[in-house]
Write a protein that holds these residues in place. Structure first.
Motif, PDB file in Angstrom:
ATOM      1  N   ALA A 233       0.869  -1.174   0.000  1.00 21.05           N
ATOM      2  CA  ALA A 233       0.000   0.000   0.000  1.00 21.05           C
ATOM      3  C   ALA A 233       0.909   1.229   0.000  1.00 21.05           C
ATOM      4  O   ALA A 233       1.561   1.530   0.995  1.00 21.05           O
ATOM      5  CB  ALA A 233      -0.903  -0.002   1.230  1.00 21.05           C
TER       6      ALA A 233
ATOM      7  N   LEU B  18      -2.770   0.268  -4.052  1.00 21.30           N
ATOM      8  CA  LEU B  18      -2.584  -1.127  -3.636  1.00 21.30           C
ATOM      9  C   LEU B  18      -2.179  -1.983  -4.836  1.00 21.30           C
ATOM     10  O   LEU B  18      -2.783  -1.884  -5.913  1.00 21.30           O
ATOM     11  CB  LEU B  18      -3.876  -1.687  -3.043  1.00 21.30           C
TER      12      LEU B  18
ATOM     13  N   TRP C 250      -5.402  -7.147   3.209  1.00 17.58           N
ATOM     14  CA  TRP C 250      -4.311  -6.828   4.131  1.00 17.58           C
ATOM     15  C   TRP C 250      -3.053  -6.616   3.323  1.00 17.58           C
ATOM     16  O   TRP C 250      -2.661  -7.462   2.508  1.00 17.58           O
ATOM     17  CB  TRP C 250      -4.120  -7.944   5.151  1.00 17.58           C
TER      18      TRP C 250
ATOM     19  N   ILE D 195       2.218  -1.203   4.356  1.00 18.73           N
ATOM     20  CA  ILE D 195       2.523   0.172   3.984  1.00 18.73           C
ATOM     21  C   ILE D 195       3.949   0.219   3.440  1.00 18.73           C
ATOM     22  O   ILE D 195       4.865  -0.371   4.026  1.00 18.73           O
ATOM     23  CB  ILE D 195       2.395   1.121   5.199  1.00 18.73           C
TER      24      ILE D 195
ATOM     25  N   ARG E   9      -1.643  -3.272   7.312  1.00 17.55           N
ATOM     26  CA  ARG E   9      -2.911  -2.604   7.572  1.00 17.55           C
ATOM     27  C   ARG E   9      -4.004  -3.248   6.723  1.00 17.55           C
ATOM     28  O   ARG E   9      -3.735  -3.896   5.697  1.00 17.55           O
ATOM     29  CB  ARG E   9      -2.836  -1.102   7.248  1.00 17.55           C
TER      30      ARG E   9
ATOM     31  N   PHE F 134      -7.525  -2.816   4.409  1.00 18.76           N
ATOM     32  CA  PHE F 134      -8.189  -1.855   3.542  1.00 18.76           C
ATOM     33  C   PHE F 134      -9.482  -2.457   2.995  1.00 18.76           C
ATOM     34  O   PHE F 134      -9.498  -3.619   2.550  1.00 18.76           O
ATOM     35  CB  PHE F 134      -7.291  -1.475   2.357  1.00 18.76           C
TER      36      PHE F 134
ATOM     37  N   ALA G 105      -7.994   7.284   1.848  1.00 20.12           N
ATOM     38  CA  ALA G 105      -7.490   7.003   3.191  1.00 20.12           C
ATOM     39  C   ALA G 105      -8.591   6.447   4.082  1.00 20.12           C
ATOM     40  O   ALA G 105      -8.326   5.645   4.988  1.00 20.12           O
ATOM     41  CB  ALA G 105      -6.898   8.272   3.795  1.00 20.12           C
TER      42      ALA G 105
ATOM     43  N   MET H 202      -9.034   2.583   4.891  1.00 20.06           N
ATOM     44  CA  MET H 202      -8.177   1.818   5.799  1.00 20.06           C
ATOM     45  C   MET H 202      -8.844   1.668   7.165  1.00 20.06           C
ATOM     46  O   MET H 202      -9.409   2.624   7.692  1.00 20.06           O
ATOM     47  CB  MET H 202      -6.832   2.524   5.977  1.00 20.06           C
TER      48      MET H 202
ATOM     49  N   GLN I  19      -3.332  -2.337  13.600  1.00 15.43           N
ATOM     50  CA  GLN I  19      -2.210  -2.459  12.686  1.00 15.43           C
ATOM     51  C   GLN I  19      -1.378  -3.659  13.092  1.00 15.43           C
ATOM     52  O   GLN I  19      -1.455  -4.148  14.214  1.00 15.43           O
ATOM     53  CB  GLN I  19      -1.361  -1.189  12.669  1.00 15.43           C
TER      54      GLN I  19
END
Length: 390
Positions: free
Chosen positions: A146, A155, A174, A177, A190, A192, A229, A232, A237
Motif C-alpha cells: 500500500a 494497492l 491486508w 505500507i 494494515r 483496507f 485514506a 483503511m 495495525q
C-alpha cells in the motif's frame, strides 16, 4: 440427532430457536439440491440474501440491528450450516467472522454504517484477502503493498484461495505500507476495504477444485488500485488484525466440523439399520457397531470442546491457542468420521446420493485452511513449552 452427553439439554429458548431455524433452512434449501450443485461446482447464489433475511451473518455482533446472539447460538448456527455443506458454512463464516467482525471491531463508524447493514442482509458480499500465492502459513511475509498517494493509497499485489471473491462487492485486503513511506506506520500491515468494481481490481474464480465445490473461491488481483485514506481500518495495525479475525473464523470451523460429523454419523447409522446382508441388518454386526461407537465418541468429544469454548468466549476468557486446539481436533475427527461413514455405505458411499464422500472431500480443504493442522500443532506446542518452532 446425536447428543450423547445431553450437552444441549440446557440451551436457552433463543439458542434452540436458532438451531431449529438453521436446521430447517438446510433441510429445505440446501439438502435437496446439494449433490447436483457439488457435481456442477456451483454455489447457490439465491441463498445469499435468504441467509441474510434469517440473520445468519454476524449474528453474535453487537451493533445497530445485529441480533447479538450468544456464542453458543452462533456456534450451533454454523454447525447446522456445515451439516448441509462446508461451502454454505464458509460463505456465512467469511461474511460474518472475516469481514463484518473486523469492520465492527476495528472500523470507523462511517465504515460500519456503510457496510455492516448491507453485509448483514446479504445485499453485499464480502471476502477476506490475506493468503498470497507464495505466503500461506506465513502471512506476515505478504508482498501486497500500500503506497501512500495524496489522500489515499495505491494497492498492488495478489491474494489467492479467497472464499467469496468472485461474487464479492468488497474485499478486506491486508497489505504492507510501503517501507519507504514517510509515515509512522511504514512497513506495518494494515487492512483496507476495497470495493471490487474499482479500476485495477480483478477477482477471477479458481477452477478445477475437487473439494469445496459448492463454494465461490478465487483470487484478488490488485494492480495500482487507488483507495481513499478512509478505506483503511483505523483501529488496528500489524498481524493482530488478521489473526484476531482468524480466531473468530476458527471458532466457527470447530463448531462446523461437528455438523459434518453428525450428518455423516446419522447417514451411516440409518443406512446400517436399513441395509441387510446375510439375513440381518449390518448394524447388528460387531464390526459396524464398533465403527458407530468410535464415531459417536469422536463426535461427543468434539461437542464437549466447542460447548466449553462457547462458555469461555461468552465471558471473554477464550485464548487463540484454545481455539487452535478445537480446530485441530475437530477437523481431524471430522476427516476420520467422514471416511468411516463412507466405508459403511460401501459402493453407494461414493455417490452424491449420500453425504459422507462429499463431506470427506470438503473436509480436506477445511483441514488446510484457516491454519493447517500442522500449524495448529506448532501453535499448541509453543503454548505448552514456551519455545517457538516456527
Amino acid at each position: 440427532m446425536l447428543d450423547y452427553l445431553d450437552l444441549q439439554a440446557d440451551l436457552s429458548g433463543e439458542d434452540q430457536m436458532i438451531r431449529h431455524t438453521a436446521r430447517e433452512f438446510v433441510a429445505e434449501h440446501v439438502t435437496p439440491d446439494i449433490g447436483a450443485l457439488f457435481e456442477d461446482g456451483r454455489f447457490p447464489e439465491t441463498l445469499v440474501t435468504r441467509m441474510g433475511e434469517l440473520d445468519f451473518y454476524g449474528p453474535n455482533l453487537d451493533w445497530g440491528d445485529l441480533p447479538n446472539v450468544s456464542e453458543t447460538a452462533y456456534g450451533l448456527l454454523l454447525q447446522e450450516l456445515e451439516a448441509g455443506d462446508s461451502g454454505v458454512r464458509s460463505m456465512a463464516s467469511v461474511q460474518g467472522a472475516l469481514v463484518m467482525y473486523p469492520i465492527h471491531e476495528y472500523g470507523s463508524e462511517a465504515q460500519r454504517e456503510r457496510w455492516l447493514p448491507d453485509l448483514a442482509s446479504g445485499e453485499a458480499v464480502g471476502c477476506f484477502g490475506l493468503t498470497e500465492p507464495e505466503h500461506g502459513s506465513d502471512p506476515a511475509s505478504m508482498e501486497t503493498t500500500a503506497t501512500p498517494d495524496g489522500d489515499g493509497f495505491r494497492l498492488s499485489g495478489t491474494k489467492t484461495w479467497i472464499t467469496n471473491s468472485p461474487i464479492a462487492d468488497v474485499a478486506l485486503v491486508w497489505g504492507r505500507i510501503d517501507d519507504d513511506a514517510d509515515r509512522d506506520d511504514a512497513g506495518e500491515i494494515r487492512g483496507f476495504l476495497v470495493e471490487t468494481d474499482l479500476d485495477g481490481v480483478e477477482t477471477p474464480a479458481i477452477d478445477g477444485k475437487l473439494s469445496m465445490r459448492v463454494s465461490e473461491t478465487g483470487q484478488i488481483h490488485l494492480q495500482d488500485v487507488f483507495v481513499p485514506a478512509e478505506a483503511m481500518l483505523p483501529d488496528v495495525q500489524g498481524m493482530k488484525g488478521p489473526l484476531s479475525c482468524l480466531t473468530q473464523a476458527r471458532y466457527g470451523i470447530a463448531w462446523g466440523a461437528v455438523g459434518v460429523m453428525r450428518d455423516c454419523f446419522e447417514t451411516a447409522r440409518e443406512y446400517a439399520t436399513d441395509r441387510e446382508q446375510f439375513d440381518r441388518p449390518i448394524a447388528a454386526t460387531q464390526l459396524q457397531q464398533e465403527k458407530l461407537a468410535e464415531m459417536a465418541t469422536k463426535i461427543t468429544t468434539s461437542q464437549t470442546l466447542v460447548f466449553r469454548l462457547a462458555e469461555l468466549k461468552e465471558r471473554g476468557d477464550l485464548r487463540p491457542q484454545q481455539v487452535s486446539m478445537a480446530k485441530r481436533q475437530n477437523v481431524r475427527a471430522a476427516r476420520e468420521v467422514a471416511r468411516t461413514a463412507r466405508e459403511m455405505l460401501g459402493g453407494n458411499g461414493i455417490t452424491t446420493d449420500y453425504s459422507p464422500m462429499r463431506h470427506l472431500a470438503n473436509v480436506e480443504t477445511v483441514y488446510t485452511y484457516e491454519g493447517t493442522h500442522d500449524i495448529h500443532s506448532l501453535i499448541l506446542g509453543e503454548d505448552l513449552t514456551g519455545f517457538s518452532a516456527f
